[in-house]
Structure formats: structure tokens, C-alpha cells
Write a protein that holds these residues in place. Structure first.
Motif, short mmCIF file in Angstrom:
data_model
loop_
_atom_site.label_atom_id
_atom_site.label_comp_id
_atom_site.label_asym_id
_atom_site.label_seq_id
_atom_site.Cartn_x
_atom_site.Cartn_y
_atom_site.Cartn_z
N ASP A 112 1.55 9.42 -2.72
CA ASP A 112 2.40 10.41 -2.08
C ASP A 112 3.66 10.62 -2.92
O ASP A 112 4.27 9.64 -3.39
N THR B 27 0.82 -1.21 0.00
CA THR B 27 0.00 0.00 0.00
C THR B 27 0.86 1.26 0.00
O THR B 27 0.41 2.32 -0.43
N ILE B 28 2.08 1.15 0.49
CA ILE B 28 2.99 2.30 0.50
C ILE B 28 3.82 2.36 -0.78
O ILE B 28 3.81 3.35 -1.52
N HIS C 31 -3.17 12.21 8.07
CA HIS C 31 -2.46 11.08 8.67
C HIS C 31 -2.13 11.30 10.15
O HIS C 31 -2.10 10.34 10.92
N SER D 130 0.66 3.92 -3.17
CA SER D 130 0.58 5.28 -2.63
C SER D 130 0.82 6.32 -3.73
O SER D 130 1.69 6.15 -4.59
N TYR E 146 -1.02 8.77 2.68
CA TYR E 146 -0.08 7.72 2.32
C TYR E 146 -0.73 6.48 1.70
O TYR E 146 -0.07 5.74 0.98
N PHE E 147 -2.00 6.22 2.00
CA PHE E 147 -2.64 5.03 1.43
C PHE E 147 -4.12 5.30 1.24
O PHE E 147 -4.69 6.22 1.84
N ASN E 148 -4.75 4.51 0.36
CA ASN E 148 -6.12 4.80 -0.04
C ASN E 148 -7.14 4.14 0.88
O ASN E 148 -6.83 3.24 1.66
#
Length: 269
Positions: free
Chosen positions: A157, A150-151, A232, A155, A206-208
Motif C-alpha cells: 500500500d 505485515t503492514i 478490505h 505491505s 493492506y496485506f498479502n
């Protein structure tokens, strides 16, 4: 009154772990909380919250993670060294388990009323603890990272977009193959009977949301999943109030509402 002690304690392979120990004044059989900060922070992240909890009858241990301790106890590993990253992840969980030992060894702490609160990467360690550490009465996972994928892969970002664009796919795949066994989503299905509180940000950077929903669904019962109109950091009074209410129910912490009202009233005098 509250006392804040700057301490170190021993942990296998870490040498010494730096931490704050926040203790209420007076005598009592207090509840305990171990706090784990996010990767861009240190033990100071939760210091105001720990001081508040001390006024409500809690002894808190605020642990510095490996990457922010002073030399010679600091340990960092770039993502290009996935085996070292994996060992650091394991060590972070071990160091927090030794923190539980520290709280249980103190005569003023009730060893049967200890909780863990972690934010972001600190929540990743909390997910692991929820599955392997039965001494915890509850675990609070704030803006927890569901998985490395997920990062690194999903992500948007800019930091991680840039990394994906510059790193060879084979290198990313190798990293994920080595490190993903320690993903938080692998551990929360095994938390039962430990109750879990998930706190998620609707404006998470950072993640959905789909990844967060999948993470929460994977967790065992009992659990409570709460969402906030924040980023976050979850830097709003509502997440703080909900954590305090949850801990009151789970480990018998006193209410903090009267303490907070008193602080607000003092501001207007």
C-alpha cells in the motif's frame, strides 16, 4: 422497532468511552454483540448491521476506539512513539472488555450469549480478546491485521511504502520490537475453546494472501475461514449474511433473511 442510545461508560485510564447502544424494543432475554471498528472509522461503521441485528433479537454495543473519541478522552500516538502505541493497543482491548461488562450488566441481555465482531484494527483487539476473555461465546475477525510486520514491512500500500522509504531502519526495527508482542497472530492460537470466524478479502489492499493464510493456520480450533471477492472493507452482502448465520449458530440470534427480504420488497412497492 429499534432504539439507538448515545452513551458513555467508564474504563480504567480511558476516562469515558463513547459508544452507541442499540436495543430491540420489547422485553426479552437478548443476545449481545460488541463491535470494534477499523482504524479509519468510528462507531458508525457497524450501525446499520447493529440495527438489523436488533430486529433479530440482539443488543449491540458499538465502541469508539481511542483515536476517534471527543476530547478529553481521545488518545493518539504516532508510530515514532512505540511505547505510547503499545499502551494504546492495550487500552483498546481493556476498553472493549469493559464494554462486555456494560452488556452483562443490562437486565435484557443474556450474559451467556455475548459475541465480539471486529474489523481490521478492531479485529486485532478481537484476537487479543479471544485469548483472554472467556465470557465471549464467539469472536468474528473481519480483514484482521495479522501482525505489524505485515503492514509496515510487507505491505505494498502506498502509505506504508512511503513510510518505509522515509523512516530509518533502526527506528522501524525498534517500533516492531516494542509493539509486535501485541500482534494478533500471537493470540489466536490461544482462543480455544472460543470459536473463531475469519473473513478475508481476496483483493486485500493492506496485506498479502500468504500472511492471511499463515494467520488463519495459527488459530486454534474450532474456526471457520471464509474468503470473499471484495476489498478490505468487505462491503458485500455475502460477508454480512455469513456473519449473521454464524452468530445465529453461536449466540442464538434470529435469522435475518426474512428481515432483509422485507426491506427489499418495500423498495419495489
Amino acid at each position: 422497532g429499534v432504539r439507538v442510545h448515545d452513551i458513555t461508560y467508564a474504563s480504567p485510564k480511558s476516562g469515558r468511552v463513547t459508544a452507541y447502544l442499540v436495543v430491540p424494543t420489547g422485553r426479552g432475554h437478548f443476545a449481545g454483540v460488541v463491535f470494534g471498528h477499523w482504524s479509519y472509522g468510528n462507531r458508525t461503521e457497524f450501525l446499520p448491521e447493529a440495527i438489523l441485528y436488533a430486529q433479530a433479537g440482539v443488543v449491540s454495543l458499538l465502541v469508539d476506539d481511542l483515536g476517534v473519541r471527543p476530547a478529553p478522552w481521545r488518545r493518539n500516538a504516532p508510530w515514532t512513539e512505540p511505547e505510547a502505541v503499545r499502551q494504546n493497543f492495550i487500552q483498546s482491548a481493556v476498553d472493549l472488555r469493559r464494554g462486555i461488562d456494560v452488556l452483562q450488566s443490562r437486565t435484557e441481555v443474556d450474559p451467556n450469549r455475548i459475541a465480539y465482531v471486529g474489523h481490521s484494527s478492531g479485529a486485532r483487539w478481537g484476537a487479543i480478546l479471544s485469548a483472554v476473555e472467556r465470557r465471549l461465546k464467539t469472536v468474528v475477525l473481519m480483514a484482521g491485521v495479522p501482525s505489524e510486520k505485515t503492514i509496515l514491512i510487507e505491505s505494498d500500500d502506498p502509505e506504508f511504502v512511503s513510510l518505509r522509504e522515509s523512516a530509518p531502519k533502526e527506528q522501524l526495527d525498534n517500533y516492531l520490537n516494542i509493539v509486535s508482542s501485541l500482534d494478533a497472530i500471537n493470540y489466536v492460537p490461544h482462543a480455544k475453546p472460543t470459536p473463531l470466524l475469519f473473513q478475508f478479502a481476496r483483493f486485500e489492499q493492506y496485506f498479502n494472501e500468504a500472511a492471511m493464510q499463515q494467520y488463519a493456520r495459527a488459530a486454534s480450533e474450532p474456526k471457520l475461514v471464509l474468503w470473499y471477492d471484495t476489498g478490505h472493507a468487505l462491503n458485500d452482502v455475502r460477508p454480512l449474511a455469513d456473519r449473521a448465520l454464524w452468530l445465529r449458530r453461536q449466540i442464538g440470534m434470529k435469522p435475518v433473511s426474512r428481515i432483509l427480504r422485507g426491506r427489499l420488497n418495500n423498495l419495489h412497492r
